[in-house]
Structure formats: C-alpha cells, structure tokens
Design a protein around this motif. Structure first.
Motif, PDB file in Angstrom:
ATOM      1  N   ILE A 112       0.816  -1.206   0.000  1.00 45.60           N
ATOM      2  CA  ILE A 112       0.000   0.000   0.000  1.00 45.60           C
ATOM      3  C   ILE A 112       0.865   1.278   0.000  1.00 45.60           C
ATOM      4  O   ILE A 112       0.584   2.218   0.725  1.00 45.60           O
ATOM      5  CB  ILE A 112      -0.992   0.018   1.188  1.00 45.60           C
ATOM      6  N   PRO A 113       1.911   1.322  -0.841  1.00 45.08           N
ATOM      7  CA  PRO A 113       2.762   2.529  -0.831  1.00 45.08           C
ATOM      8  C   PRO A 113       2.014   3.786  -1.273  1.00 45.08           C
ATOM      9  O   PRO A 113       2.408   4.895  -0.913  1.00 45.08           O
ATOM     10  CB  PRO A 113       3.888   2.179  -1.803  1.00 45.08           C
ATOM     11  N   HIS A 114       0.916   3.612  -2.002  1.00 36.98           N
ATOM     12  CA  HIS A 114       0.133   4.764  -2.455  1.00 36.98           C
ATOM     13  C   HIS A 114      -0.538   5.500  -1.289  1.00 36.98           C
ATOM     14  O   HIS A 114      -0.993   6.634  -1.456  1.00 36.98           O
ATOM     15  CB  HIS A 114      -0.905   4.339  -3.498  1.00 36.98           C
ATOM     16  N   PHE A 115      -0.599   4.896  -0.108  1.00 36.54           N
ATOM     17  CA  PHE A 115      -1.152   5.573   1.063  1.00 36.54           C
ATOM     18  C   PHE A 115      -0.138   6.502   1.735  1.00 36.54           C
ATOM     19  O   PHE A 115      -0.499   7.296   2.581  1.00 36.54           O
ATOM     20  CB  PHE A 115      -1.654   4.568   2.107  1.00 36.54           C
ATOM     21  N   MET A 116       1.128   6.375   1.371  1.00 32.81           N
ATOM     22  CA  MET A 116       2.188   7.174   2.000  1.00 32.81           C
ATOM     23  C   MET A 116       2.032   8.659   1.638  1.00 32.81           C
ATOM     24  O   MET A 116       2.078   9.017   0.483  1.00 32.81           O
ATOM     25  CB  MET A 116       3.567   6.704   1.521  1.00 32.81           C
ATOM     26  N   LYS A 117       1.864   9.472   2.651  1.00 32.33           N
ATOM     27  CA  LYS A 117       1.807  10.924   2.481  1.00 32.33           C
ATOM     28  C   LYS A 117       2.888  11.607   3.322  1.00 32.33           C
ATOM     29  O   LYS A 117       3.249  12.741   3.087  1.00 32.33           O
ATOM     30  CB  LYS A 117       0.438  11.458   2.910  1.00 32.33           C
ATOM     31  N   LEU A 118       3.384  10.895   4.317  1.00 32.18           N
ATOM     32  CA  LEU A 118       4.345  11.431   5.268  1.00 32.18           C
ATOM     33  C   LEU A 118       5.670  11.758   4.595  1.00 32.18           C
ATOM     34  O   LEU A 118       6.140  11.002   3.752  1.00 32.18           O
ATOM     35  CB  LEU A 118       4.573  10.402   6.383  1.00 32.18           C
ATOM     36  N   THR A 119       6.252  12.887   4.992  1.00 28.43           N
ATOM     37  CA  THR A 119       7.589  13.249   4.531  1.00 28.43           C
ATOM     38  C   THR A 119       8.564  13.116   5.694  1.00 28.43           C
ATOM     39  O   THR A 119       8.156  13.097   6.867  1.00 28.43           O
ATOM     40  CB  THR A 119       7.631  14.701   4.022  1.00 28.43           C
ATOM     41  N   GLU A 120       9.822  13.062   5.369  1.00 29.79           N
ATOM     42  CA  GLU A 120      10.842  12.977   6.411  1.00 29.79           C
ATOM     43  C   GLU A 120      10.798  14.199   7.321  1.00 29.79           C
ATOM     44  O   GLU A 120      10.979  14.089   8.536  1.00 29.79           O
ATOM     45  CB  GLU A 120      12.221  12.836   5.781  1.00 29.79           C
ATOM     46  N   GLU A 121      10.533  15.363   6.747  1.00 28.15           N
ATOM     47  CA  GLU A 121      10.480  16.595   7.539  1.00 28.15           C
ATOM     48  C   GLU A 121       9.343  16.546   8.557  1.00 28.15           C
ATOM     49  O   GLU A 121       9.522  16.944   9.711  1.00 28.15           O
ATOM     50  CB  GLU A 121      10.313  17.821   6.617  1.00 28.15           C
ATOM     51  N   VAL A 122       8.187  16.068   8.138  1.00 32.98           N
ATOM     52  CA  VAL A 122       7.041  15.972   9.044  1.00 32.98           C
ATOM     53  C   VAL A 122       7.314  14.922  10.117  1.00 32.98           C
ATOM     54  O   VAL A 122       7.034  15.146  11.299  1.00 32.98           O
ATOM     55  CB  VAL A 122       5.742  15.675   8.265  1.00 32.98           C
ATOM     56  N   LEU A 123       7.868  13.786   9.726  1.00 27.63           N
ATOM     57  CA  LEU A 123       8.227  12.755  10.691  1.00 27.63           C
ATOM     58  C   LEU A 123       9.177  13.324  11.738  1.00 27.63           C
ATOM     59  O   LEU A 123       8.973  13.136  12.939  1.00 27.63           O
ATOM     60  CB  LEU A 123       8.876  11.563   9.986  1.00 27.63           C
ATOM     61  N   HIS A 124      10.191  14.030  11.289  1.00 24.84           N
ATOM     62  CA  HIS A 124      11.179  14.613  12.198  1.00 24.84           C
ATOM     63  C   HIS A 124      10.514  15.603  13.159  1.00 24.84           C
ATOM     64  O   HIS A 124      10.724  15.538  14.374  1.00 24.84           O
ATOM     65  CB  HIS A 124      12.284  15.294  11.400  1.00 24.84           C
ATOM     66  N   ARG A 125       9.703  16.494  12.618  1.00 24.82           N
ATOM     67  CA  ARG A 125       8.994  17.483  13.448  1.00 24.82           C
ATOM     68  C   ARG A 125       8.096  16.802  14.468  1.00 24.82           C
ATOM     69  O   ARG A 125       8.096  17.143  15.654  1.00 24.82           O
ATOM     70  CB  ARG A 125       8.161  18.405  12.551  1.00 24.82           C
ATOM     71  N   ASP A 126       7.331  15.799  14.005  1.00 21.06           N
ATOM     72  CA  ASP A 126       6.342  15.171  14.875  1.00 21.06           C
ATOM     73  C   ASP A 126       6.951  14.244  15.925  1.00 21.06           C
ATOM     74  O   ASP A 126       6.363  14.041  16.979  1.00 21.06           O
ATOM     75  CB  ASP A 126       5.323  14.393  14.035  1.00 21.06           C
ATOM     76  N   GLY A 127       8.122  13.712  15.655  1.00 20.32           N
ATOM     77  CA  GLY A 127       8.737  12.803  16.614  1.00 20.32           C
ATOM     78  C   GLY A 127       9.785  13.429  17.506  1.00 20.32           C
ATOM     79  O   GLY A 127      10.043  12.936  18.606  1.00 20.32           O
ATOM     80  N   PHE A 128      10.371  14.525  17.027  1.00 16.47           N
ATOM     81  CA  PHE A 128      11.515  15.061  17.749  1.00 16.47           C
ATOM     82  C   PHE A 128      11.417  16.567  17.960  1.00 16.47           C
ATOM     83  O   PHE A 128      12.389  17.215  18.327  1.00 16.47           O
ATOM     84  CB  PHE A 128      12.811  14.697  17.009  1.00 16.47           C
ATOM     85  N   GLY A 129      10.231  17.117  17.746  1.00 11.46           N
ATOM     86  CA  GLY A 129      10.013  18.535  17.968  1.00 11.46           C
ATOM     87  C   GLY A 129       9.734  18.832  19.434  1.00 11.46           C
ATOM     88  O   GLY A 129       9.946  17.993  20.325  1.00 11.46           O
ATOM     89  N   GLU A 130       9.224  20.032  19.670  1.00 10.01           N
ATOM     90  CA  GLU A 130       8.966  20.492  21.039  1.00 10.01           C
ATOM     91  C   GLU A 130       7.960  19.605  21.781  1.00 10.01           C
ATOM     92  O   GLU A 130       8.106  19.335  22.965  1.00 10.01           O
ATOM     93  CB  GLU A 130       8.461  21.937  20.992  1.00 10.01           C
TER      94      GLU A 130
END
Length: 172
Positions: A29-47
């Motif tokens: 199901i790769p067509h479901f992928m919307k996440l970018t590395e930048e968003v992943l980084h922000r959401d996992g390692f942000g404030e």
C-alpha cells in the motif's frame, strides 16, 4: 540478532523514514504514503513529540555490511480508553526482511510492552492486515486477542478530506 534496542533520536529520522517506506511496500500500500521525512522529524523530535519510537540498532560491523544502521523499529503513541484508561497504540512494528526470523520483532514488542507497563497502560492496541500471517502469529504468541472476532470491532478511518469536511460543518 545482536541489535541494541534504544529510543530513537532526532538524527535517526532519515533511517526511520526509509523503513516506513519499506513497510508500505511490504504491506502493498505505498500509495497511502503521504508522510515526509520533515514531518516525521517534526512530529517525533520537535517540542511536543506526537509519537515514540524504538529502533533496533545494528552493531558497527553489521552496519557497514548491511549498509543501514537499523534492522527494525516500533513506533507507538499514547492513547486512552474510556473503559480502561491509559493505553498504547502500536502504529508500526517493522523488521527489515534480511533480519527477520531471529526474534527481533518479539524483542521490539517486549520493549513496547515495557514502556506500556512503565506508563501504567492497561493494554496495547494495533491493526494488522488480515493476510500478514507472520505478524498475526507473533501477536497471538505474545497473548494478543483479535477484536474483530469478539466483540466484533471494525477499524475505521476518516481520511483527510472527510476530516476537513466535518471540521467546517456547523454542529449546532
């Protein structure tokens, strides 16, 4: 498998993203992928992190042989049950194909369970594709119960368009 399980760090984002893409391919199901590395980084390692992640780090020698630093990961979030209180939602449990069959998935699940117990959680919940028998077997061997059988839950999602449409409607 001689991996070190440790909490993911900000610099791990590109490698976690690579494994997320591998998982999407594996699940067909790769067509479901919307996440970018930048968003992943922000959401996992942000404030205010939105998820927690444990990585299975390879020993130095194996990193150079494999060309990657990690053999797998588990990504999970805090959740809440109105019936039982604190829970964890396991979003992803992934072991790269060349590292499967050595108990690494089991070790990652146990690490998530330790986090759940430490956090005072009543259970872990997750979704698994019905054709993914290796994962289903692992979960059953660790004591998981299938809620589609009893009491008959179905997993549902409101995709982004439906979410946005609901948000603009006047609830009156």
């Amino acid at each position: 498998m001689d991996c070190t399980l440790r909490p993911a760090e900000a610099g791990d984002s590109p490698h976690i993203m690579r494994m997320i893409r591998e998982l999407a391919e594996y699940e067909k199901i790769p067509h479901f992928m919307k996440l970018t590395e930048e968003v992943l980084h922000r959401d996992g390692f942000g404030e205010t992190p939105w998820f927690r992640c444990v990585v299975a780090e390879l020993p130095e020698k194996s990193k150079s042989e494999a060309g990657v630093p990690f053999a797998g990961y588990a990504l999970f979030v805090n959740s809440y049950s109105s019936w039982t209180g604190r829970t964890l939602h396991l979003e992803d449990l992934y072991v790269s194909p060349k590292f499967r069959g050595h108990g690494l998935g089991r070790r990652l699940m146990k690490k998530v369970a330790q986090e759940g117990v430490r956090s005072g959680c009543s259970h872990i919940h997750l979704s698994v594709l019905k054709w993914n028998t290796p994962a289903i077997s692992l979960y059953h061997s660790l004591g998981a119960e299938n809620l589609t059988e009893e009491p008959g839950y179905q997993v549902m999602i409101f995709p982004e368009e439906a979410l946005r449409n609901m948000a603009i409607e006047d609830p009156q």
